[in-house]
Design an enzyme around this catalytic site. Sequence first.
Site, short mmCIF file in Angstrom:
data_model
loop_
_atom_site.label_atom_id
_atom_site.label_comp_id
_atom_site.label_asym_id
_atom_site.label_seq_id
_atom_site.Cartn_x
_atom_site.Cartn_y
_atom_site.Cartn_z
CG ASP B 93 -53.16 -11.23 -9.29
OD1 ASP B 93 -53.44 -10.05 -9.59
OD2 ASP B 93 -52.65 -11.54 -8.20
CD GLU B 158 -53.96 -6.22 -5.35
OE1 GLU B 158 -54.13 -5.34 -4.49
OE2 GLU B 158 -54.66 -7.26 -5.36
#
Lengths: 462, 462
Positions: B93, B158
């Site tokens: 991400d 994250e």
Amino acid sequence: MTSQSDLPRQYSRSHAEKFRHELFEMLRIPSISADPNYAGEIRRMAEWLASHLGGLGLDNAQVMETAGHPVAYAEWLGAGMDKPTVLVYGHYDVMPAAMEDGWVTPPFEPVEKDGKIYARGATDDKGQFLIHIKALESYLKTQGAAPVNVKILLEGEEEISSPNLTPFIKANLNMLKADVCVISDSSMRIIEEPAITHSLRGMCYLEVEVEGPRQDLHSGFWGGATHNPGLALVEIIGKLYNPDHTIAVPGFYDDVVTLTADERAMLEKVALTEEMFKDATGVPALWGDENYSIRERVSARPTLDINGIWGGWSGPGPKTIIPAKASAKLSSRLVGDQDPDKIFELLKKYIESIAPPAVKVKVRLVAKGNPALIPFDLPEMQAASRAYERGWGYVPVFTRGGGSIPVVADIHNLLQIPVVMMGYGLDTDGLHSPNEHYSLEMFQRGIETAIVYLEELARLPR
Amino acid sequence: MTSQSDLPRQYSRSHAEKFRHELFEMLRIPSISADPNYAGEIRRMAEWLASHLGGLGLDNAQVMETAGHPVAYAEWLGAGMDKPTVLVYGHYDVMPAAMEDGWVTPPFEPVEKDGKIYARGATDDKGQFLIHIKALESYLKTQGAAPVNVKILLEGEEEISSPNLTPFIKANLNMLKADVCVISDSSMRIIEEPAITHSLRGMCYLEVEVEGPRQDLHSGFWGGATHNPGLALVEIIGKLYNPDHTIAVPGFYDDVVTLTADERAMLEKVALTEEMFKDATGVPALWGDENYSIRERVSARPTLDINGIWGGWSGPGPKTIIPAKASAKLSSRLVGDQDPDKIFELLKKYIESIAPPAVKVKVRLVAKGNPALIPFDLPEMQAASRAYERGWGYVPVFTRGGGSIPVVADIHNLLQIPVVMMGYGLDTDGLHSPNEHYSLEMFQRGIETAIVYLEELARLPR
């Protein structure tokens, strides 16, 4: 024993319904000064007043321009040069008001209920300044003359801090020349304890800004070697106070007029108990300089408060930054003879002297106002006391207001006259709040007291 | 001398264009985890990865669900039980990005310029974790086998603090079982000084709320006898520090692992000068515990920072209130062996003990994370050092990161394995900022270093 004021007092009683009708007319005009959309209503209110005053036989009744909202002015000088002149100050503008704020009835459609008038401006200040107009009318209609000369100055910007009044006074010193100023824009605790406010605190309002890094930093990468601006601000503010809650700024108390034993005794009469204070505010315990009573602390002593503090992240959850800046708004309420400019310099100099080296600190003056302290043993004050005793029916207390009304000090200083603050409201009238109201009994007693006051002033030796 | 890694290294060089093309494909998927509108892109990215890993011959390649965004997983266990297993962690991400933030080229249309790839996620973390996939591919395509077993765990949350990763690890302990974890999600100062991060600080983030009166008070009517909640907060925060800038909370330093002479010498190698620090941050001077160097203060020592402070009026002009409340967000960066729960209790207890009696104080835990301290003399760490020397061309430094990546401590604690943080970014890559970029030379050197690292791990005595 008859007195010159008997007939006017009778007139005021027999015309109570007419007076109330006129007050209702005023209250229907939404003269909100803060909202530019109401500028037309503000002017309509000023014109109504000038017209009304002219209709009562006053001279020079007019709407006078300022850089902002206009002033309504009129005078009756028929008492002659050998009689004193009273300057009546009031404000015809009001705070904003709307049903959605919690009003039970529309704020600009006055309603009478249980002896009270509900409307915006009822007690603050239309109902209160009208007292003086109706007192003068009561003399003029019964005797064709009042015992003293009267000048009436009604401004339209009090609720937005009177930005144009001081220039107006300076530009019209001759017109406004008087021997005493009377202001009815304050209140009493209970109807049996009328209050003459003889002192107001001044104001020195400043902003302190602490700058550290050029932008917010990642607290992990830079934390431990960067002086956090929030912490630097905390350190600075912490050093402004002594452990006994007094203010640590050198010279801060130098010009504070010491309370005399008489003054302390008088303040004791309106003592606030710890329980009353806690009930009113919700605080778990009291605070402050224990060498002074609670009433003394909130009115006769200077303060330093944090009005606002901000810096960094205040949203939900964690944000791990070292903020680039942190700021606080601080203000001192000042008492006689403290000078706001001098206090600002003392605060600025001290803050700069304690500013930590790893940040930059800016101190900026935001607003200021002089304290007002009118000796309560002045003949004009004692005359007010007698007027309450005769017109209201109770001996008044002299009180010190903790708040600040800069115009009081301005009138006192520019016109060099005492200002007598005879408040005809109640603490519970809800001024600035929804459902502001005003007691008709207070209105009637106020007019009679104002009638007597003019007579008492005329009797003073010159 | 030839080694097992020679052919794979050649392969990686001859396939550089293909690798770059694959990285570009990944960078074109806007896998923004913070914005729910991009949930479909997040999933597309996870599916691309599972498919790509499966296509390279890895087993068990799949998209695995969590309570949030999915995990992409695959494994190659062909080295056999007698060889070590490496767990590669990365995150697919990315942070949000839009042209109006100041991007010169569209953030999801990668552009190569002067040897750098400009795109969101180029260095954080797509370009970095792809290194390990390409290293494994280079073995499989040239020798049909790698020297160690490899498990690849790529998460999609994250950038939003990995809320679902710890539960995922706990639920899949057997699948993730390994001998060492390698993470490439950090950076070096200059290309000639590769860095192995062997320590990260933990986190104890709390909110302190001071309540005074039940609502904002008029500072004139109540000022002087009311403890200002802003001031009470200032007093509390001020007492958290000693004059030498250390933290005054009793017991705070009890569990801090003392730096050895070796460790201090190693940190000295990456010393930050005062000038560098001032240039990077814009602060006029440094701050902190002078018993420690700047580098030690920002990485090896615990901190306590104000992340936010607020209360009362912060708008323009004066507002003369005593605020009903004032609050602050505070956070401690922790170092080994400090425990965030214990530190929270110490902070809470101390703050409550110094809370002034005229206010109420609440202390609330907002977030926490364990510090991670991996001994740099572990064989897996030393193997990484040799890998850099051979694959990168320079001897690396072992550094302590000042920030916090809670997943590092979680992997270390839950899987009971060392975590080796081999960052292949540059400090200047602009991660989280507009125009994030990534050096193609770093990408190439990274792959060769990762190839050598697998070989070095296989050589370790078991």
